[in-house]
Design an enzyme around this catalytic site. Structure first.
Site, PDB file in Angstrom:
ATOM      1  N   SER A 114       0.851  -1.188   0.000  1.00 52.19           N
ATOM      2  CA  SER A 114       0.000   0.000   0.000  1.00 52.19           C
ATOM      3  C   SER A 114       0.882   1.231   0.000  1.00 52.19           C
ATOM      4  CB  SER A 114      -0.921   0.017   1.224  1.00 52.19           C
ATOM      5  OG  SER A 114      -0.164   0.059   2.420  1.00 52.19           O
ATOM      6  N   HIS A 118       1.831  12.312  -0.444  1.00 48.24           N
ATOM      7  CA  HIS A 118       1.347  13.671  -0.189  1.00 48.24           C
ATOM      8  C   HIS A 118       2.377  14.660  -0.749  1.00 48.24           C
ATOM      9  CE1 HIS A 118      -2.008  12.446   2.334  1.00 48.24           C
ATOM     10  NE2 HIS A 118      -1.195  11.631   2.987  1.00 48.24           N
ATOM     11  N   HIS A 128      -3.148   7.350  -3.910  1.00 44.74           N
ATOM     12  CA  HIS A 128      -3.145   6.120  -3.108  1.00 44.74           C
ATOM     13  C   HIS A 128      -3.190   4.924  -4.044  1.00 44.74           C
ATOM     14  CE1 HIS A 128      -5.966   2.873  -1.795  1.00 44.74           C
ATOM     15  NE2 HIS A 128      -5.096   2.772  -0.810  1.00 44.74           N
ATOM     16  N   ASN A 130      -3.092   0.371  -3.692  1.00 48.71           N
ATOM     17  CA  ASN A 130      -3.035  -0.792  -2.819  1.00 48.71           C
ATOM     18  C   ASN A 130      -3.298  -2.040  -3.639  1.00 48.71           C
ATOM     19  OD1 ASN A 130      -5.085  -2.767  -1.176  1.00 48.71           O
ATOM     20  ND2 ASN A 130      -3.368  -2.107   0.089  1.00 48.71           N
ATOM     21  N   ARG A 132      -3.481  -6.388  -2.692  1.00 42.54           N
ATOM     22  CA  ARG A 132      -3.476  -7.239  -1.510  1.00 42.54           C
ATOM     23  C   ARG A 132      -4.034  -8.629  -1.837  1.00 42.54           C
ATOM     24  NH1 ARG A 132      -7.291  -3.374  -1.456  1.00 42.54           N
ATOM     25  NH2 ARG A 132      -9.466  -4.035  -1.333  1.00 42.54           N
ATOM     26  N   HIS A 167      -7.317   7.798 -15.807  1.00 44.11           N
ATOM     27  CA  HIS A 167      -8.347   6.802 -16.077  1.00 44.11           C
ATOM     28  C   HIS A 167      -8.033   5.973 -17.320  1.00 44.11           C
ATOM     29  CE1 HIS A 167     -11.479   7.502 -13.027  1.00 44.11           C
ATOM     30  NE2 HIS A 167     -10.984   8.722 -12.988  1.00 44.11           N
ATOM     31  N   HIS A 197     -20.920  11.747   4.830  1.00 45.28           N
ATOM     32  CA  HIS A 197     -21.274  12.875   5.681  1.00 45.28           C
ATOM     33  C   HIS A 197     -20.972  14.218   5.009  1.00 45.28           C
ATOM     34  CE1 HIS A 197     -17.031  12.066   6.493  1.00 45.28           C
ATOM     35  NE2 HIS A 197     -16.919  13.301   6.947  1.00 45.28           N
ATOM     36  N   GLY A 280      -5.162  -5.750  15.317  1.00 45.33           N
ATOM     37  CA  GLY A 280      -4.027  -5.496  16.185  1.00 45.33           C
ATOM     38  C   GLY A 280      -2.756  -5.237  15.425  1.00 45.33           C
ATOM     39  N   GLY A 281      -2.884  -4.629  14.226  1.00 39.85           N
ATOM     40  CA  GLY A 281      -1.733  -4.371  13.382  1.00 39.85           C
ATOM     41  C   GLY A 281      -0.823  -3.285  13.930  1.00 39.85           C
TER      42      GLY A 281
END
Length: 324
Positions: A114, A118, A128, A130, A132, A167, A197, A280-281
């Site tokens: 990942s 910035h 960004h 990623n 996986r 794109h 939101h 718990g990473g």
């Protein structure tokens, strides 16, 4: 299949040789991306924090290791991180099993790369990427493994040519597998990176996929490799076009304010962040994606007709390649 549904079929356990191939590709991809970004920046290098995680059964994590690489205060990138991790757990976190209740609480292994960049220049977008792979160790499950990933672009001062290029590369990376993948996964990206939101998207999208196991391991791994490899082709030309554009305090303040939206999404909605924290990473690696500097301002408004006001029209889904 709709963009919010899973892409899956019968999925037997993956042989160890296949797991090793995935790990090898992810680690090589991290190396290749870091080298290219250092060359593009020209002023800073990544510092690696190689970590090994001891068993913590109370957190549901059995073991893990990774290479967290962070570049700070570069000529182009104010901060960037490119991480590789491989972890195993005794109980699949809720973020990964919400759509797969038959796997809830199952042992699991996961690995991936990942990155979040910035840039310093407000005219150069945050980005960004990623890729996986996750496998749940449940002998009776027909959906024991899957791939996921994608990349998205978050401009503050958007340029149409940059977005169309972004794109177009995403579409080309998927076209040799299935022409239907790009429109579906572009829509999935628009829907996933949506701040409910705020009623706006985090940026101008890209592609996003998860739960991918349709067509077998080799096809799914091939798609994932293509997406990961395409990232530099999509982003580096934008870096070259925008890195030297002049900017001042006004643009910088707007950049810092809009970075706040990035923080809001990652801490409230992002499944990768939630998965890492719930399992718990390693907290420092998980929160590496947050910007080094950001500002929040109550009831902030941009001046109508200003360059900053243009952004609002871009924070909604759009068919960027419709004219091609």
């Amino acid at each position: 299949m709709g963009p919010t549904g899973a892409d899956h079929a019968a999925t037997p356990a993956v042989p160890d040789a296949h797991i090793a191939a995935v790990r090898g590709f992810f680690m090589e991809l991290q190396d290749r991306i870091c080298t290219a970004l250092e060359q593009a920046d020209g002023g800073a290098r990544f510092v690696e924090d190689a970590w090994q995680r001891e068993p913590q059964p109370q957190a549901g994590t059995l073991a893990g290791h990774g290479r967290t690489r962070v570049l700070k205060e570069g000529a182009v990138f104010e901060q960037g991180g490119v991480n590789f991790s491989a972890v195993s757990g005794s109980r699949l976190p809720a973020a990964a099993s919400a759509h797969r209740p038959e796997l809830a609480g199952a042992p699991w292994t996961a690995m991936g790369v990942s990155l979040v960049l910035h840039p310093r220049n407000p005219y150069l977008p945050t980005t960004h990427m990623n890729v996986r792979f996750l496998q749940a160790h449940v002998a009776t499950s027909a959906r024991s493994w899957w791939f996921g990933g994608g990349f998205d672009l978050t401009p503050f001062y958007p340029f149409d040519e940059d977005i169309r290029h972004w794109h177009a590369v995403a579409r080309a990376a998927l076209a040799r597998f299935d022409a239907d993948l790009y429109p579906r996964w572009k829509q999935w990206c628009d829907e996933y990176f949506h701040l409910k939101h705020r009623n706006e998207t985090r940026g101008v999208g890209g592609v996003f996929f998860d739960d991918l196991d349709a067509g077998g391991f080799e096809r799914c791994f091939g798609i994932t490799r293509s997406v990961g490899t395409a990232f530099l082709e999509a982003y580096l030309p934008i870096v070259q076009r925008r890195r030297t554009m002049p900017w001042g305090e006004r643009e910088r303040e707007f950049q810092l304010y809009r970075r706040g939206r990035y923080v809001e999404f990652n801490l409230v909605y992002d499944r990768g962040t939630l998965f890492g924290l719930q399992s718990g990473g390693r907290t420092e690696s998980i929160l590496m994606s947050l910007p080094p500097r950001v500002r929040f301002e109550y009831d902030y408004r941009v001046a109508p007709g200003s360059p900053e006001a243009r952004l609002a029209d871009y924070l909604r889904p759009r068919d960027w390649l419709g004219d091609d």
